[in-house]
Scaffold this motif. Structure first.
Motif, PDB file in Angstrom:
ATOM      1  N   TYR A   2       0.847  -1.183   0.000  1.00 13.02           N
ATOM      2  CA  TYR A   2       0.000   0.000   0.000  1.00 13.02           C
ATOM      3  C   TYR A   2       0.891   1.245   0.000  1.00 13.02           C
ATOM      4  O   TYR A   2       1.979   1.247   0.567  1.00 13.02           O
ATOM      5  CB  TYR A   2      -0.916  -0.003   1.218  1.00 13.02           C
ATOM      6  N   ASP A  50      -2.755   5.467  -0.729  1.00 17.87           N
ATOM      7  CA  ASP A  50      -3.726   4.852   0.177  1.00 17.87           C
ATOM      8  C   ASP A  50      -3.803   5.569   1.521  1.00 17.87           C
ATOM      9  O   ASP A  50      -4.867   5.650   2.136  1.00 17.87           O
ATOM     10  CB  ASP A  50      -3.361   3.379   0.415  1.00 17.87           C
ATOM     11  N   ASP A  75     -11.669   7.778  -0.257  1.00 16.32           N
ATOM     12  CA  ASP A  75     -11.094   6.508   0.169  1.00 16.32           C
ATOM     13  C   ASP A  75      -9.740   6.662   0.864  1.00 16.32           C
ATOM     14  O   ASP A  75      -9.165   5.680   1.329  1.00 16.32           O
ATOM     15  CB  ASP A  75     -10.925   5.567  -1.036  1.00 16.32           C
ATOM     16  N   GLN A  99      -7.993   8.781  10.923  1.00 17.28           N
ATOM     17  CA  GLN A  99      -7.852   7.411  11.388  1.00 17.28           C
ATOM     18  C   GLN A  99      -7.185   7.333  12.767  1.00 17.28           C
ATOM     19  O   GLN A  99      -7.596   6.564  13.635  1.00 17.28           O
ATOM     20  CB  GLN A  99      -7.018   6.593  10.384  1.00 17.28           C
ATOM     21  N   LEU A 121      -7.665  -2.914   7.575  1.00 19.24           N
ATOM     22  CA  LEU A 121      -8.797  -2.230   6.937  1.00 19.24           C
ATOM     23  C   LEU A 121      -8.668  -2.255   5.415  1.00 19.24           C
ATOM     24  O   LEU A 121      -9.640  -2.517   4.697  1.00 19.24           O
ATOM     25  CB  LEU A 121      -8.872  -0.778   7.415  1.00 19.24           C
ATOM     26  N   LEU A 122      -7.460  -1.986   4.926  1.00 22.03           N
ATOM     27  CA  LEU A 122      -7.235  -1.973   3.480  1.00 22.03           C
ATOM     28  C   LEU A 122      -7.354  -3.371   2.887  1.00 22.03           C
ATOM     29  O   LEU A 122      -7.898  -3.548   1.788  1.00 22.03           O
ATOM     30  CB  LEU A 122      -5.859  -1.374   3.166  1.00 22.03           C
ATOM     31  N   GLU A 124      -9.232  -5.780   3.993  1.00 23.80           N
ATOM     32  CA  GLU A 124     -10.665  -6.110   3.962  1.00 23.80           C
ATOM     33  C   GLU A 124     -11.362  -5.359   2.831  1.00 23.80           C
ATOM     34  O   GLU A 124     -12.234  -5.898   2.146  1.00 23.80           O
ATOM     35  CB  GLU A 124     -11.299  -5.762   5.308  1.00 23.80           C
ATOM     36  N   LYS A 125     -10.952  -4.125   2.650  1.00 25.27           N
ATOM     37  CA  LYS A 125     -11.556  -3.308   1.602  1.00 25.27           C
ATOM     38  C   LYS A 125     -11.304  -3.893   0.214  1.00 25.27           C
ATOM     39  O   LYS A 125     -12.194  -3.952  -0.639  1.00 25.27           O
ATOM     40  CB  LYS A 125     -10.988  -1.891   1.672  1.00 25.27           C
ATOM     41  N   PHE A 126     -10.083  -4.328  -0.014  1.00 25.43           N
ATOM     42  CA  PHE A 126      -9.723  -4.860  -1.319  1.00 25.43           C
ATOM     43  C   PHE A 126      -9.808  -6.384  -1.383  1.00 25.43           C
ATOM     44  O   PHE A 126      -9.406  -6.990  -2.372  1.00 25.43           O
ATOM     45  CB  PHE A 126      -8.315  -4.398  -1.701  1.00 25.43           C
ATOM     46  N   SER A 127     -10.338  -6.976  -0.312  1.00 27.83           N
ATOM     47  CA  SER A 127     -10.525  -8.442  -0.248  1.00 27.83           C
ATOM     48  C   SER A 127      -9.237  -9.186  -0.605  1.00 27.83           C
ATOM     49  O   SER A 127      -9.215 -10.083  -1.450  1.00 27.83           O
ATOM     50  CB  SER A 127     -11.657  -8.873  -1.193  1.00 27.83           C
TER      51      SER A 127
END
Length: 248
Positions: A2, A50, A75, A99, A121-122, A124-127
């Motif tokens: 990221y 990011d 985002d 954050q 978090l990232l 999960e966001k981008f799976s």
């Protein structure tokens, strides 16, 4: 990896945060570092990132003003760091949905914990698939497994975490999530398998095996061995074995 951008008008602090902290070990790459907020904004126009980590006190535009300007990137995750612990600053940061708010001098563990949460978090966001061998997590877990294989006598979660640049709690979490067993369970398995092999050789005394695989006393070794194999080391050496599906 990221992408992270860091802003601080104090060049020494900026260089220290961007170069000394092991960003790559926790999945981040510093793609920009600026001493002026407006220069950072100009960079972001053509280089989306990011996360932006910014100081509050800066001459051309303070960190909270920068955070407001960055709201056009919905985002984007923003982290504030500052020598100010003033409630008004913190309150405004909360209003801006920052954050995290870190105080200078920045504590290594707090910075690590902050970005470990951001990475989760990232992911999960981008799976992100954490189980892929070539992934960021796959490489970390392989390094930890190699460490366990070579240091089963005196291995520890704290030392393994230092090796891969993560906090012990976070490493424990991702290890269990990806491997299906805990770090300590993996360590015990390796010790017990090593002990089982050594018990097949009558030249090895039971107490010698205990110390060799990392137990401080034969009694503790026997207790752990019986819990794992469902038989004592003596019975195991004599050929008494439980079915494999009954062991750990």
């Amino acid at each position: 990896m990221y992408q992270l951008l860091i802003v601080d008008d104090e060049k020494k602090i900026l260089e220290g945060i961007s170069e000394i902290f092991p960003w790559n070990n926790i999945g981040f790459e510093v793609v920009g570092k600026f001493t002026k907020a407006k220069a950072a904004l100009a960079f972001l126009e053509n280089h989306p990132v990011d996360v932006v980590m910014t100081d509050i006190s800066m001459p051309d535009m303070n960190g909270l003003e920068l955070a407001k300007a960055l709201k056009k990137y919905p985002d984007l995750i923003i982290v504030i760091f500052s020598s100010y612990s003033d409630y008004q600053y913190m309150r405004e940061a909360i209003t801006l949905e920052i954050q995290d708010y870190l105080l200078k001098p920045i504590n290594y563990d707090k910075l690590s914990s902050c970005f470990e949460k951001i990475k989760t978090l990232l992911d999960e966001k981008f799976s992100i698939n954490r189980n892929t061998d070539g992934s960021y997590y796959g490489k970390i877990l392989k390094k930890v497994d190699d460490y366990l294989s070579n240091h089963f006598r005196d291995g520890s979660l704290i030392e393994a975490a230092e090796l891969v640049g993560l906090s012990p709690n976070y490493l424990s979490k991702i290890y269990k999530e990806n491997k299906g067993v805990s770090f300590s369970e993996s360590l015990t398995k390796i010790r017990m398998q090593q002990a089982g092999e050594m018990l097949n050789d009558p030249t090895h005394k039971s107490y010698e095996i205990a110390y060799y695989v990392g137990y401080d006393s034969p009694k503790n070794f026997t207790r752990a061995f019986k819990s794992y194999y469902k038989v004592t080391p003596r019975d195991y050496r004599n050929g008494i074995r439980k079915d494999e599906d009954e062991t750990c």
